[in-house]
Design a protein around this motif. Structure first.
Motif, PDB file in Angstrom:
ATOM      1  N   GLY A 164       1.012  -1.320  -0.020  1.00  0.00           N
ATOM      2  CA  GLY A 164       0.045  -0.182  -0.100  1.00  0.00           C
ATOM      3  C   GLY A 164       0.833   1.494  -0.034  1.00  0.00           C
ATOM      4  N   PHE A 165       1.830   1.178  -0.557  1.00  0.00           N
ATOM      5  CA  PHE A 165       2.731   2.459  -0.618  1.00  0.00           C
ATOM      6  C   PHE A 165       2.250   3.383  -1.741  1.00  0.00           C
ATOM      7  CE2 PHE A 165       6.687  -0.522   0.851  1.00  0.00           C
ATOM      8  CZ  PHE A 165       6.022  -0.317   2.320  1.00  0.00           C
ATOM      9  N   LEU A 166       2.008   4.309  -1.506  1.00  0.00           N
ATOM     10  CA  LEU A 166       1.295   5.388  -2.307  1.00  0.00           C
ATOM     11  C   LEU A 166       2.041   5.637  -3.445  1.00  0.00           C
ATOM     12  CD1 LEU A 166      -1.164   6.814  -3.031  1.00  0.00           C
ATOM     13  CD2 LEU A 166      -0.351   8.918  -1.905  1.00  0.00           C
ATOM     14  N   TYR A 167       3.384   6.159  -3.522  1.00  0.00           N
ATOM     15  CA  TYR A 167       4.242   6.307  -4.654  1.00  0.00           C
ATOM     16  C   TYR A 167       5.209   5.237  -4.739  1.00  0.00           C
ATOM     17  CZ  TYR A 167       1.630  10.929  -5.444  1.00  0.00           C
ATOM     18  OH  TYR A 167       0.743  11.631  -5.226  1.00  0.00           O
ATOM     19  N   TYR A 168       5.598   4.859  -5.804  1.00  0.00           N
ATOM     20  CA  TYR A 168       6.691   3.923  -6.025  1.00  0.00           C
ATOM     21  C   TYR A 168       7.579   4.671  -7.175  1.00  0.00           C
ATOM     22  CZ  TYR A 168       9.631  -0.044  -7.545  1.00  0.00           C
ATOM     23  OH  TYR A 168      10.712  -0.835  -7.765  1.00  0.00           O
ATOM     24  N   VAL A 169       8.813   4.965  -7.077  1.00  0.00           N
ATOM     25  CA  VAL A 169       9.565   5.908  -7.684  1.00  0.00           C
ATOM     26  C   VAL A 169      10.849   4.901  -8.190  1.00  0.00           C
ATOM     27  CG1 VAL A 169      11.247   7.855  -8.225  1.00  0.00           C
ATOM     28  CG2 VAL A 169       9.166   7.934  -6.880  1.00  0.00           C
ATOM     29  N   ILE A 170      11.138   4.603  -9.653  1.00  0.00           N
ATOM     30  CA  ILE A 170      12.179   4.019 -10.135  1.00  0.00           C
ATOM     31  C   ILE A 170      13.184   4.549 -10.841  1.00  0.00           C
ATOM     32  CG2 ILE A 170      13.013   1.760 -11.231  1.00  0.00           C
ATOM     33  CD1 ILE A 170      10.340   0.832 -11.039  1.00  0.00           C
ATOM     34  N   TYR A 171      14.254   4.965 -10.524  1.00  0.00           N
ATOM     35  CA  TYR A 171      15.363   5.442 -11.321  1.00  0.00           C
ATOM     36  C   TYR A 171      16.634   4.470 -11.829  1.00  0.00           C
ATOM     37  CZ  TYR A 171      18.994   8.604 -12.805  1.00  0.00           C
ATOM     38  OH  TYR A 171      20.189   9.280 -13.616  1.00  0.00           O
ATOM     39  N   ASN A 172      16.506   4.549 -13.172  1.00  0.00           N
ATOM     40  CA  ASN A 172      17.523   3.578 -13.978  1.00  0.00           C
ATOM     41  C   ASN A 172      18.237   4.133 -14.672  1.00  0.00           C
ATOM     42  OD1 ASN A 172      18.561   1.460 -15.347  1.00  0.00           O
ATOM     43  ND2 ASN A 172      17.118   0.303 -15.821  1.00  0.00           N
ATOM     44  N   PRO A 173      19.504   4.625 -14.146  1.00  0.00           N
ATOM     45  CA  PRO A 173      20.620   5.436 -15.151  1.00  0.00           C
ATOM     46  C   PRO A 173      21.028   4.915 -16.300  1.00  0.00           C
ATOM     47  CG  PRO A 173      21.709   4.422 -13.035  1.00  0.00           C
ATOM     48  CD  PRO A 173      19.908   4.353 -12.858  1.00  0.00           C
ATOM     49  N   PHE A 174      20.772   3.272 -16.404  1.00  0.00           N
ATOM     50  CA  PHE A 174      21.320   2.484 -17.393  1.00  0.00           C
ATOM     51  C   PHE A 174      20.555   2.360 -18.577  1.00  0.00           C
ATOM     52  CE2 PHE A 174      23.065   0.976 -13.575  1.00  0.00           C
ATOM     53  CZ  PHE A 174      24.331   1.158 -13.640  1.00  0.00           C
ATOM     54  N   ARG A 175      19.149   3.134 -18.613  1.00  0.00           N
ATOM     55  CA  ARG A 175      18.205   2.911 -19.701  1.00  0.00           C
ATOM     56  C   ARG A 175      18.445   3.891 -20.828  1.00  0.00           C
ATOM     57  NH1 ARG A 175      12.075   2.069 -17.988  1.00  0.00           N
ATOM     58  NH2 ARG A 175      11.982  -0.146 -17.892  1.00  0.00           N
ATOM     59  N   CYS A 176      18.400   3.697 -22.127  1.00  0.00           N
ATOM     60  CA  CYS A 176      18.701   4.442 -23.140  1.00  0.00           C
ATOM     61  C   CYS A 176      17.528   4.522 -24.058  1.00  0.00           C
ATOM     62  CB  CYS A 176      19.778   3.922 -23.916  1.00  0.00           C
ATOM     63  SG  CYS A 176      21.187   3.886 -23.126  1.00  0.00           S
ATOM     64  N   ASP A 177      16.484   3.474 -24.236  1.00  0.00           N
ATOM     65  CA  ASP A 177      15.439   3.459 -25.052  1.00  0.00           C
ATOM     66  C   ASP A 177      13.961   3.711 -24.287  1.00  0.00           C
ATOM     67  OD1 ASP A 177      15.723   0.944 -23.984  1.00  0.00           O
ATOM     68  OD2 ASP A 177      15.180  -0.180 -25.522  1.00  0.00           O
ATOM     69  N   LYS A 178      14.244   3.603 -22.907  1.00  0.00           N
ATOM     70  CA  LYS A 178      12.843   3.788 -22.125  1.00  0.00           C
ATOM     71  C   LYS A 178      13.188   5.021 -21.406  1.00  0.00           C
ATOM     72  CE  LYS A 178      11.291  -0.720 -22.532  1.00  0.00           C
ATOM     73  NZ  LYS A 178      10.860  -2.116 -21.784  1.00  0.00           N
ATOM     74  N   PRO A 179      12.158   5.506 -20.657  1.00  0.00           N
ATOM     75  CA  PRO A 179      12.636   6.738 -19.541  1.00  0.00           C
ATOM     76  C   PRO A 179      13.237   6.055 -18.366  1.00  0.00           C
ATOM     77  CG  PRO A 179      10.150   6.607 -20.051  1.00  0.00           C
ATOM     78  CD  PRO A 179      10.865   5.415 -20.704  1.00  0.00           C
ATOM     79  N   ARG A 180      14.362   6.732 -17.998  1.00  0.00           N
ATOM     80  CA  ARG A 180      15.087   6.520 -16.911  1.00  0.00           C
ATOM     81  C   ARG A 180      14.218   6.853 -15.425  1.00  0.00           C
ATOM     82  NH1 ARG A 180      18.131   8.994 -20.470  1.00  0.00           N
ATOM     83  NH2 ARG A 180      18.059  11.140 -19.290  1.00  0.00           N
ATOM     84  N   LEU A 181      13.331   7.753 -15.324  1.00  0.00           N
ATOM     85  CA  LEU A 181      12.633   7.959 -14.341  1.00  0.00           C
ATOM     86  C   LEU A 181      11.152   7.507 -14.414  1.00  0.00           C
ATOM     87  CD1 LEU A 181      12.627   9.268 -11.407  1.00  0.00           C
ATOM     88  CD2 LEU A 181      11.893  11.426 -12.390  1.00  0.00           C
ATOM     89  N   GLU A 182      10.689   6.758 -13.525  1.00  0.00           N
ATOM     90  CA  GLU A 182       9.219   6.387 -13.574  1.00  0.00           C
ATOM     91  C   GLU A 182       8.736   6.446 -12.475  1.00  0.00           C
ATOM     92  OE1 GLU A 182       9.352   2.969 -17.259  1.00  0.00           O
ATOM     93  OE2 GLU A 182       8.856   2.472 -15.128  1.00  0.00           O
ATOM     94  N   VAL A 183       7.499   7.030 -11.983  1.00  0.00           N
ATOM     95  CA  VAL A 183       6.944   7.337 -10.845  1.00  0.00           C
ATOM     96  C   VAL A 183       5.521   6.991 -11.102  1.00  0.00           C
ATOM     97  CG1 VAL A 183       6.012   9.180  -9.236  1.00  0.00           C
ATOM     98  CG2 VAL A 183       8.134   9.569 -10.602  1.00  0.00           C
ATOM     99  N   TYR A 184       5.382   6.125 -10.043  1.00  0.00           N
ATOM    100  CA  TYR A 184       3.961   5.182 -10.231  1.00  0.00           C
ATOM    101  C   TYR A 184       3.106   5.617  -8.897  1.00  0.00           C
ATOM    102  CZ  TYR A 184       6.085   2.113 -13.486  1.00  0.00           C
ATOM    103  OH  TYR A 184       6.714   1.305 -14.623  1.00  0.00           O
ATOM    104  N   LYS A 185       1.790   5.659  -9.085  1.00  0.00           N
ATOM    105  CA  LYS A 185       0.942   6.187  -8.035  1.00  0.00           C
ATOM    106  C   LYS A 185      -0.297   4.958  -7.826  1.00  0.00           C
ATOM    107  CE  LYS A 185      -1.943   9.629  -5.998  1.00  0.00           C
ATOM    108  NZ  LYS A 185      -2.749  10.807  -6.404  1.00  0.00           N
ATOM    109  N   LEU A 186      -0.506   4.368  -6.601  1.00  0.00           N
ATOM    110  CA  LEU A 186      -1.287   3.439  -6.328  1.00  0.00           C
ATOM    111  C   LEU A 186      -2.729   3.808  -6.401  1.00  0.00           C
ATOM    112  CD1 LEU A 186      -0.925   0.586  -5.277  1.00  0.00           C
ATOM    113  CD2 LEU A 186      -1.515   1.290  -3.038  1.00  0.00           C
ATOM    114  N   VAL A 187      -3.173   3.146  -7.485  1.00  0.00           N
ATOM    115  CA  VAL A 187      -4.844   3.655  -7.700  1.00  0.00           C
ATOM    116  C   VAL A 187      -5.698   2.052  -7.830  1.00  0.00           C
ATOM    117  CG1 VAL A 187      -6.434   4.446  -9.460  1.00  0.00           C
ATOM    118  CG2 VAL A 187      -4.177   5.523  -9.097  1.00  0.00           C
ATOM    119  N   ASN A 188      -6.538   2.022  -6.830  1.00  0.00           N
ATOM    120  CA  ASN A 188      -7.254   0.640  -6.716  1.00  0.00           C
ATOM    121  C   ASN A 188      -6.296  -0.488  -6.660  1.00  0.00           C
ATOM    122  OD1 ASN A 188      -9.677   2.301  -6.946  1.00  0.00           O
ATOM    123  ND2 ASN A 188      -9.530   2.230  -9.349  1.00  0.00           N
ATOM    124  N   ASN A 189      -5.393  -0.377  -5.723  1.00  0.00           N
ATOM    125  CA  ASN A 189      -4.540  -1.322  -5.387  1.00  0.00           C
ATOM    126  C   ASN A 189      -3.476  -1.911  -6.433  1.00  0.00           C
ATOM    127  OD1 ASN A 189      -5.688  -1.626  -2.765  1.00  0.00           O
ATOM    128  ND2 ASN A 189      -7.248  -2.786  -3.468  1.00  0.00           N
TER     129      ASN A 189
END
Length: 232
Positions: A124-149
């Motif tokens: 149930g953590f509201l926000y989940y942030v992933i930072y991937n400095p090695f990505r080239c073809d996809k976003p390096r920073l992704e921020v997720y929000k918990l909606v309906n579990n």
């Protein structure tokens, strides 16, 4: 979400291990959370109801080992209890879930996009942030929000988090003398919050400007035949 039987005898934070003996895979996994925490410590210096943990165990079940994200932020909890600080974050003591968890991806897959994501959503953590400095073809920073579990991806390289009152994003900068892309906090107007080093530099520049204005005023007074030292 997690629930506990109030009548059960649950172990305290002093009785639980404070490390999972897992080494940090790379320097960024400590330096990036360090920057985010140091900026919060200045921006929220007068507030004592928040906590930012780095590589600290979160205990959510007395029968299971702790989970250890690279970093997490909790609101509405004591910033510290005593001079020994926290050894771990125990949910049945804190009674507050972290509002945000952060993972900095290393070259070794640790399940940031799969098992960890599913576990953090289940807890149930509201926000989940992933930072991937090695990505080239996809976003390096992704921020997720918990909606309906379930986690939903929020768009943008800079994402406003209304429950926290700040945005998180990435841009190039210098921290600890290292120029690279870093994660930063931003205010509602999109202005990046200063790091301690930047704030110290700004304060030094402002002091130098103030001294220069005083010197110019003294020179002006002397040109008018007035000794500025006689005015003190």
């Amino acid at each position: 979400m997690v629930n506990y039987d109030p009548s059960a005898r649950l172990p305290s934070s002093k009785e639980l291990p404070d490390s999972d003996d897992t080494p940090v895979d790379n320097q960024l996994q400590k330096s990036i959370p360090d920057l985010l925490r140091s900026v919060l410590a200045m921006a929220w210096a007068d507030s004592m109801d928040w906590f930012f943990g780095i590589r600290m165990g979160i205990y959510y079940d007395p029968g299971l080992p702790a989970i250890v994200p690279d970093a997490f932020l909790s609101l509405g909890v004591k910033r510290f209890y005593d001079e020994n600080l926290r050894s771990s974050y125990v949910l049945w003591e804190e009674k507050k879930l972290p509002i945000l968890v952060l993972e900095v991806v290393s070259q070794i897959d640790r399940g940031e996009y799969s098992t960890k994501k599913a576990e953090y959503a289940r807890l149930g953590f509201l926000y989940y942030v992933i930072y991937n400095p090695f990505r080239c073809d996809k976003p390096r920073l992704e921020v997720y929000k918990l909606v309906n579990n379930a986690y939903e991806l929020l768009n943008g390289d800079r994402v406003w988090l209304p429950e926290i009152g700040l945005a998180i994003g990435m841009e190039r900068g210098t921290y600890l003398g290292i120029p690279r892309e870093w994660l930063y906090w931003y205010d509602e107007q999109g202005q990046r919050l200063f790091t301690p080093q930047e704030q110290a530099k700004q304060a030094q520049q402002e002091a130098q400007e103030a001294l220069r204005r005083v010197q110019l005023l003294a020179e002006r007074l002397r040109s008018l035949g007035i000794d500025p030292d006689s005015l003190t």
